[in-house]
Design a protein around this motif. Structure first.
Motif, PDB file in Angstrom:
ATOM      1  N   ALA A  40       0.863  -1.188   0.000  1.00 25.53           N
ATOM      2  CA  ALA A  40       0.000   0.000   0.000  1.00 25.53           C
ATOM      3  C   ALA A  40       0.892   1.228   0.000  1.00 25.53           C
ATOM      4  O   ALA A  40       2.058   1.161   0.383  1.00 25.53           O
ATOM      5  CB  ALA A  40      -0.907   0.014   1.227  1.00 25.53           C
ATOM      6  N   MET A  42       0.955   3.606   1.918  1.00 32.20           N
ATOM      7  CA  MET A  42       1.404   4.100   3.221  1.00 32.20           C
ATOM      8  C   MET A  42       2.656   3.400   3.735  1.00 32.20           C
ATOM      9  O   MET A  42       3.343   3.925   4.592  1.00 32.20           O
ATOM     10  CB  MET A  42       0.280   3.991   4.255  1.00 32.20           C
ATOM     11  N   ARG A  68       0.629  -7.088  -4.497  1.00 34.17           N
ATOM     12  CA  ARG A  68      -0.144  -7.914  -3.569  1.00 34.17           C
ATOM     13  C   ARG A  68      -0.310  -9.296  -4.197  1.00 34.17           C
ATOM     14  O   ARG A  68      -0.782  -9.394  -5.324  1.00 34.17           O
ATOM     15  CB  ARG A  68      -1.536  -7.325  -3.323  1.00 34.17           C
ATOM     16  N   MET A  86      -0.826   2.958  -6.528  1.00 39.86           N
ATOM     17  CA  MET A  86      -1.764   3.603  -5.640  1.00 39.86           C
ATOM     18  C   MET A  86      -1.455   5.091  -5.564  1.00 39.86           C
ATOM     19  O   MET A  86      -0.344   5.487  -5.246  1.00 39.86           O
ATOM     20  CB  MET A  86      -1.667   2.979  -4.257  1.00 39.86           C
ATOM     21  N   TRP A 179      -8.825   1.054   9.035  1.00 40.68           N
ATOM     22  CA  TRP A 179      -7.705   0.592   8.226  1.00 40.68           C
ATOM     23  C   TRP A 179      -6.417   0.393   9.034  1.00 40.68           C
ATOM     24  O   TRP A 179      -6.003   1.257   9.773  1.00 40.68           O
ATOM     25  CB  TRP A 179      -7.424   1.568   7.083  1.00 40.68           C
ATOM     26  N   ASN A 222     -10.049   5.671  -0.857  1.00 43.32           N
ATOM     27  CA  ASN A 222     -10.127   5.476   0.581  1.00 43.32           C
ATOM     28  C   ASN A 222      -9.371   6.595   1.289  1.00 43.32           C
ATOM     29  O   ASN A 222      -8.220   6.865   0.950  1.00 43.32           O
ATOM     30  CB  ASN A 222      -9.501   4.108   0.923  1.00 43.32           C
ATOM     31  N   VAL A 224      -8.020   7.452   4.902  1.00 43.16           N
ATOM     32  CA  VAL A 224      -7.853   6.946   6.268  1.00 43.16           C
ATOM     33  C   VAL A 224      -7.435   8.101   7.177  1.00 43.16           C
ATOM     34  O   VAL A 224      -6.537   8.864   6.834  1.00 43.16           O
ATOM     35  CB  VAL A 224      -6.766   5.844   6.326  1.00 43.16           C
ATOM     36  N   ASP A 245      -4.120   9.481   5.304  1.00 44.51           N
ATOM     37  CA  ASP A 245      -3.507   8.556   4.337  1.00 44.51           C
ATOM     38  C   ASP A 245      -4.593   8.197   3.343  1.00 44.51           C
ATOM     39  O   ASP A 245      -5.592   7.595   3.714  1.00 44.51           O
ATOM     40  CB  ASP A 245      -3.025   7.307   5.089  1.00 44.51           C
ATOM     41  N   THR A 246      -4.430   8.597   2.103  1.00 40.59           N
ATOM     42  CA  THR A 246      -5.477   8.219   1.146  1.00 40.59           C
ATOM     43  C   THR A 246      -4.920   7.282   0.082  1.00 40.59           C
ATOM     44  O   THR A 246      -3.719   7.282  -0.188  1.00 40.59           O
ATOM     45  CB  THR A 246      -6.121   9.439   0.440  1.00 40.59           C
ATOM     46  N   GLY A 247      -5.783   6.462  -0.478  1.00 40.17           N
ATOM     47  CA  GLY A 247      -5.329   5.518  -1.489  1.00 40.17           C
ATOM     48  C   GLY A 247      -6.365   5.353  -2.590  1.00 40.17           C
ATOM     49  O   GLY A 247      -7.528   5.038  -2.323  1.00 40.17           O
TER      50      GLY A 247
HETATM   51  N1  SER Z   1      -3.847   2.745   3.373  1.00 40.26           N
HETATM   52  C1  SER Z   1      -5.117   2.826   2.716  1.00 40.26           C
HETATM   53  C2  SER Z   1      -5.287   1.740   1.666  1.00 40.26           C
HETATM   54  O1  SER Z   1      -4.358   1.086   1.289  1.00 40.26           O
HETATM   55  C3  SER Z   1      -5.279   4.177   2.042  1.00 40.26           C
HETATM   56  O2  SER Z   1      -4.145   4.496   1.308  1.00 40.26           O
HETATM   57  O3  SER Z   1      -6.397   1.568   1.216  1.00 40.26           O
END
Ligand code: SER
Length: 612
Positions: A40, A42, A68, A86, A179, A222, A224, A245-247
């Motif tokens: 991810a 983050m 992943r 991401m 999350w 997302n 967070v 933290d956005t994804g």
């Molecule tokens: N950590 C969150 C995710 O992977 C937002 O970046 O969805």
């Protein structure tokens, strides 16, 4: 809108709002022994989410490469991929819910600066409160204001999670809206944004979960709100600062906004699939899945090799080997000609040339590694073929699930290939072959899953003291090798666990005992001298003017951290671009010992070493 445009628009949107644009970190985490790959956006930022100061400031934006493999068997359906990018914007103790939510809405709906999505097709989930953490009423209120200001309905769903044209905000529990990357580490409630992909089906109405399962609603982003650190004891401690933290998955977003049902219908895959079609013979439904798998796996493999991973039987190398072998197997179903895989790799390198220049910089090397592994796999298959005849003879010439299992686990001999051969040869096949094989495989997978969980139970935030020591020892060894063997010894990779370090470097011969001793002695000398380890944050241009070691072809941020170890007389011993962390003084390391020196591939050697 092309994927390149979406990526660029995202970076520009947040850059304009005070965010520093970060280059993607390597797929292989630099200092985190608890995960094999960044999964991810983050992950490379964990130390900063936990409170360390980031050299680029407290508003950041990036597109991060991720791998992943948890769902590897699902690759080939609409959505699952092993490699993806991401997009994320980050606040490290700076702005919080209000700005994050408002900007999300603005980016998604703005035609000029963002994606220009129809706002009436957006739905959001928020954390409903659980485990002693209260419901996120603040986010609910902000969303209601945002929707209200644009004349959109904005009622909140009840416990029944039912959505209709008046309800746009859905509170959900920990499983959906809280999350955390692993077992422990920075975490918090989140708000997820969904898009109605089929307004033509009529007014939206139904239970939220059902609308998601039928792919009518698809999650695109997302946010967070990271306010806690979950400790090994299971406690949620307040973080020193509140982070965002956005994804947003680039592949999925590209599909959704272009009205495509699958990521494979976007420009992130079409050129690769076209190339596969040039080599493939069949094109029925079965082969469609095989093509998707080959496309995904070769893309992931190209990025992994560029980030220093080499096919092997352990760790990252094993994941790469597995992906490449699956690509060969599914390529075989498509009757791809030998060598086709490296032509497919060429297309990947070209597609991503601009965003990831380290691919083009290593294209010959990447293709060579892929070809080598392809060849090795075919050799493995021919060994398996000999064994197959022996096993068959022992079993009164009846092929069964146990033989298939032995062939697969000991020789990597694919079940489908084995069955094909058996059928061709007219050998008798036991009726329960497939069931027995599946049952044995399931047992095998459960065992290895249990093993992997045990290995990674430390979670993300485990930058244990030993790992930090090994990291500093890596810098000392890197320099020592340059001094003992010569300047050609560029770093090809490194891997640290709390028990040992591994260091891969370019060198074409086996090191002699004398060379090994010299390098080891030099490291120990620098430890005994008790040298200070310091760092400076420099603008990239200035950092590049120093002689600090760094990876050629890698993109660095505008500000880079340079770690320096100086001799007592002030002369620089080692200097590298590096994110840290490191010990403060080399005397903290203990005694350094090289335990093994071996080849990992042509021209690349590996040293394993410990601190005692
Ligand atoms: N950590 C969150 C995710 O992977 C937002 O970046 O969805």
């Amino acid at each position: 809108m092309t994927s390149n445009e979406i990526r660029q628009r995202f970076l520009n949107f947040f850059a304009k709002r005070g965010h520093a644009v970060l280059p993607s970190a390597s797929l292989v985490p630099e200092n985190d022994p608890t995960v094999l790959f960044n999964t991810a956006g983050m992950q490379p930022l964990v130390p900063y989410l936990l409170g360390q100061k980031h050299p680029q400031g407290n508003r950041l934006v990036d597109a991060q490469k991720c791998i992943r493999t948890g769902d590897i068997d699902d690759v080939g359906d609409n959505r699952h991929l092993t490699f993806f990018e991401m997009l994320g914007n980050w606040s490290l103790g700076d702005y919080f819910k209000k700005e994050a939510i408002n900007w999300s809405y603005e980016f998604l709906t703005s035609k000029e600066e963002g994606l220009g999505l129809d706002p009436s097709r957006l739905y959001v989930t928020v954390f409903k409160g659980e485990n002693g953490i209260p419901r996120d009423d603040e986010s609910i209120k902000i969303w209601q204001e945002v929707f209200g200001a644009h004349d959109l309905s904005h009622e909140v769903a009840g416990e029944d999670e039912f959505v209709n044209k008046n309800i746009r905000v859905i509170p959900l529990g920990t499983d959906d809206n809280f999350w955390i990357a692993g077992a422990i580490g920075p975490c918090g409630g989140d708000t997820e944004i969904f898009y109605d992909t089929r307004p033509e089906d009529g007014e939206l109405s139904g239970k939220f979960g059902d609308l998601v399962d039928s792919f009518r609603l698809i999650e695109i982003w997302n946010n967070v709100f990271m306010e806690f650190n979950k400790t090994a004891e299971g406690k949620y401690e307040k973080l020193v600062s509140q982070n965002v933290d956005t994804g947003m998955g680039l592949e999925r977003t590209t599909a959704v906004i272009n009205g495509k049902n699958t990521v494979f219908e976007t420009d992130l895959f079409i050129p690769i699939l076209n190339k596969i079609d040039e080599f493939a013979v069949s094109s029925d439904d079965q082969s469609k899945r095989a093509k998707f798998i080959v496309a995904d796996h070769i893309k992931a493999a190209v990025f992994m090799i560029a980030d220093g991973v080499i096919p092997a039987n352990t760790d990252q190398g094993y994941v790469l080997r597995r992906l490449l072998r699956r690509a060969v197997r599914f390529g075989d179903q498509l009757k791809l000609t030998p060598g086709a895989l490296s032509s497919i790799a060429d297309v990947v390198i070209e597609m991503y040339e601009e965003s990831y220049p380290n691919l083009k910089a290593q294209d010959e090397y990447i293709k060579k590694e892929i070809k080598k592994e392809e060849q090795k796999f075919w050799e493995t298959l021919s060994d398996g073929f000999h064994e197959y005849h022996k096993l068959l003879l022992k079993n009164q010439n009846i092929f069964d699930g146990e033989i298939a299992y032995t062939l697969f686990t000991s020789y990597g001999f694919p079940f489908e290939v084995a069955l094909d051969i058996v059928k061709e040869e007219g050998v008798k096949i036991s009726e329960d072959t497939s069931d027995v094989f599946s049952a044995l495989m399931k047992k095998h997978q459960d065992l290895s899953r249990a093993g992997a969980e045990k290995k990674f139970k430390g979670g993300l935030a485990d930058t244990s003291e030993m790992s930090v020591r090994y990291h500093t020892a890596t810098h000392l060894l890197n320099e020592a090798l340059h001094r003992v063997l010569g300047e050609h010894v560029t770093q090809k990779g490194s891997n640290i666990t709390p028990e040992r370090m591994r260091f891969d470097f370019a060198h074409s011969q086996k090191m002699t005992d004398e060379e090994k001793k010299k390098a080891e002695d030099l490291v120990n000398e620098k430890i005994a001298e008790g040298l200070e380890v310091s760092f400076a944050e420099l603008p990239k241009e200035e950092a590049l003017k120093t002689n600090a070691r760094h990876n050629f072809g890698e993109k660095y941020g505008d500000i880079v951290k340079v770690y320096t170890i100086k001799n007592k007389d002030g002369e620089i011993f080692s200097q590298e671009f590096c994110g840290g962390p490191h010990v403060q003084n080399t005397s903290e390391l203990g005694k350094f010992k090289i335990v093994k020196e071996e080849a990992v591939s042509a021209g690349v050697r590996r040293i394993k070493a410990v601190l005692e």
